[in-house]
Each structure stands twice: as structure tokens, then as C-alpha cells.
Write a protein that holds these residues in place. Sequence first.
Motif, PDB file in Angstrom:
ATOM      1  N   VAL A   1     -25.018 130.969  77.853  1.00 23.79           N
ATOM      2  CA  VAL A   1     -24.242 131.225  79.070  1.00 23.79           C
ATOM      3  C   VAL A   1     -23.274 130.067  79.327  1.00 23.79           C
ATOM      4  N   LEU A   2     -23.739 128.833  79.142  1.00 27.98           N
ATOM      5  CA  LEU A   2     -22.861 127.672  79.311  1.00 27.98           C
ATOM      6  C   LEU A   2     -21.712 127.693  78.304  1.00 27.98           C
ATOM      7  N   TRP A   3     -21.999 128.131  77.083  1.00 26.80           N
ATOM      8  CA  TRP A   3     -20.939 128.251  76.080  1.00 26.80           C
ATOM      9  C   TRP A   3     -19.886 129.256  76.539  1.00 26.80           C
ATOM     10  N   LEU A   4     -20.341 130.409  77.034  1.00 25.22           N
ATOM     11  CA  LEU A   4     -19.397 131.410  77.527  1.00 25.22           C
ATOM     12  C   LEU A   4     -18.590 130.870  78.707  1.00 25.22           C
ATOM     13  N   TYR A   5     -19.257 130.164  79.601  1.00 23.72           N
ATOM     14  CA  TYR A   5     -18.573 129.573  80.749  1.00 23.72           C
ATOM     15  C   TYR A   5     -17.534 128.551  80.289  1.00 23.72           C
ATOM     16  N   GLY A   6     -17.914 127.676  79.381  1.00 26.38           N
ATOM     17  CA  GLY A   6     -16.991 126.678  78.860  1.00 26.38           C
ATOM     18  C   GLY A   6     -15.833 127.302  78.118  1.00 26.38           C
TER      19      GLY A   6
ATOM     20  N   ALA B   1     -14.537 130.249  78.840  1.00 32.04           N
ATOM     21  CA  ALA B   1     -13.705 130.995  79.782  1.00 32.04           C
ATOM     22  C   ALA B   1     -12.992 130.119  80.806  1.00 32.04           C
ATOM     23  N   VAL B   2     -13.559 128.978  81.142  1.00 32.88           N
ATOM     24  CA  VAL B   2     -13.018 128.163  82.233  1.00 32.88           C
ATOM     25  C   VAL B   2     -11.788 127.373  81.788  1.00 32.88           C
TER      26      VAL B   2
ATOM     27  N   ALA C   1     -13.114 124.335  88.435  1.00 32.94           N
ATOM     28  CA  ALA C   1     -14.275 125.077  87.936  1.00 32.94           C
ATOM     29  C   ALA C   1     -14.968 124.347  86.782  1.00 32.94           C
ATOM     30  N   ASN C   2     -14.262 123.435  86.146  1.00 36.89           N
ATOM     31  CA  ASN C   2     -14.842 122.627  85.063  1.00 36.89           C
ATOM     32  C   ASN C   2     -15.470 121.374  85.686  1.00 36.89           C
TER      33      ASN C   2
ATOM     34  N   ASP D   1     -18.589 122.696  74.036  1.00 35.74           N
ATOM     35  CA  ASP D   1     -18.708 124.140  73.841  1.00 35.74           C
ATOM     36  C   ASP D   1     -19.352 124.481  72.500  1.00 35.74           C
TER      37      ASP D   1
ATOM     38  N   HIS E   1     -22.979 123.604  72.653  1.00 38.50           N
ATOM     39  CA  HIS E   1     -23.719 124.584  73.455  1.00 38.50           C
ATOM     40  C   HIS E   1     -23.979 125.867  72.668  1.00 38.50           C
TER      41      HIS E   1
END
Length: 158
Positions: free
Chosen positions: A100-105, A107-108, A114-115, A124, A127
Amino acid sequence: MARNARADAPARPAVQKVALAAAALFVLIGVLGFVPGVTSHYDELTFAGHHSGAKLLGLFQVSVLHNLVHLIFGLVGLVVARRLAGARVFLAGGGALYLVLWLYGFAVDRESGANFVPFNDADDWLHLALGFGMLATGLLLNNEVGAGGRPDTPIDRP
């Protein structure tokens, strides 16, 4: 003659050993994030946010918050991995969390508020590797043993 209880104890399953090693590594990484020299541009370390210029090993962008997250995650892992089911949850759940953190990183926007942790490209990729590695280890490394007890055995009794 006194018996050595440690010698009589069964060996820990491999999944527990891996979980304990991973948790200890997270604690170590969290501590190293506060060590000047190991963390380059230490004078640019901020509490949180994408503007933190500090980099662990000169590669991974870190902040005080990022280091504290590693420390807390590792300490929690050391506690829960003392039991077989906890070790599996730590690895599989932690792996899912890192994906999930990889996806967040991914996308952000790196320069946005947001970062806030902060993440960079090296974080990324790490992660992603941690996510798949921990998830696979937690789900697949079983040593032919169950989760610690029979379903009809209450958790509060031996």
C-alpha cells in the motif's frame, strides 16, 4: 539434577526467526536514521514533509517521522513475533502495508504536502520489494506447523 529449560524448548519455526530478524532490522534502520554520517545531509533532517533533505545511506529520503515509524514498526514486530501467529501476521500484514505504501508513493506528487513521511524513488522500490518479500514469507513459510493451537483451544490456556 536441574534441567536447562532453554535446551528443552522446541526450536523456533523459520517464520518466527525471519519475522524477528525483520523486526530487528526495522529497529536498526530507525536508529540509523538518526545517526549523522549514516544519514547524509543530517542537518536537513526535518520532523516530516517532502522538504527533508536527509538521506539514509545517501539514498533513502528520511525524516524524524519516517525514522520513528521504522522504530515503532520494528518494536511491535519484536513483540508480536514471539508467537507463531504474530510472526505470520507481522510478515504478511506488514508486507500488505508496504505494498500500500508503494502504491501511495507511486501515486503521490513528490513536491506536495501529501508526501509528508517523505518518500523518494528509492523508498518506493524498497517498499515494493519489502511488500512482496514480507507477504510471501508470511504466507508461504510455514514449517508444517499451524497458527499455534487448535481452533477449540482457548487462547488464554496452554
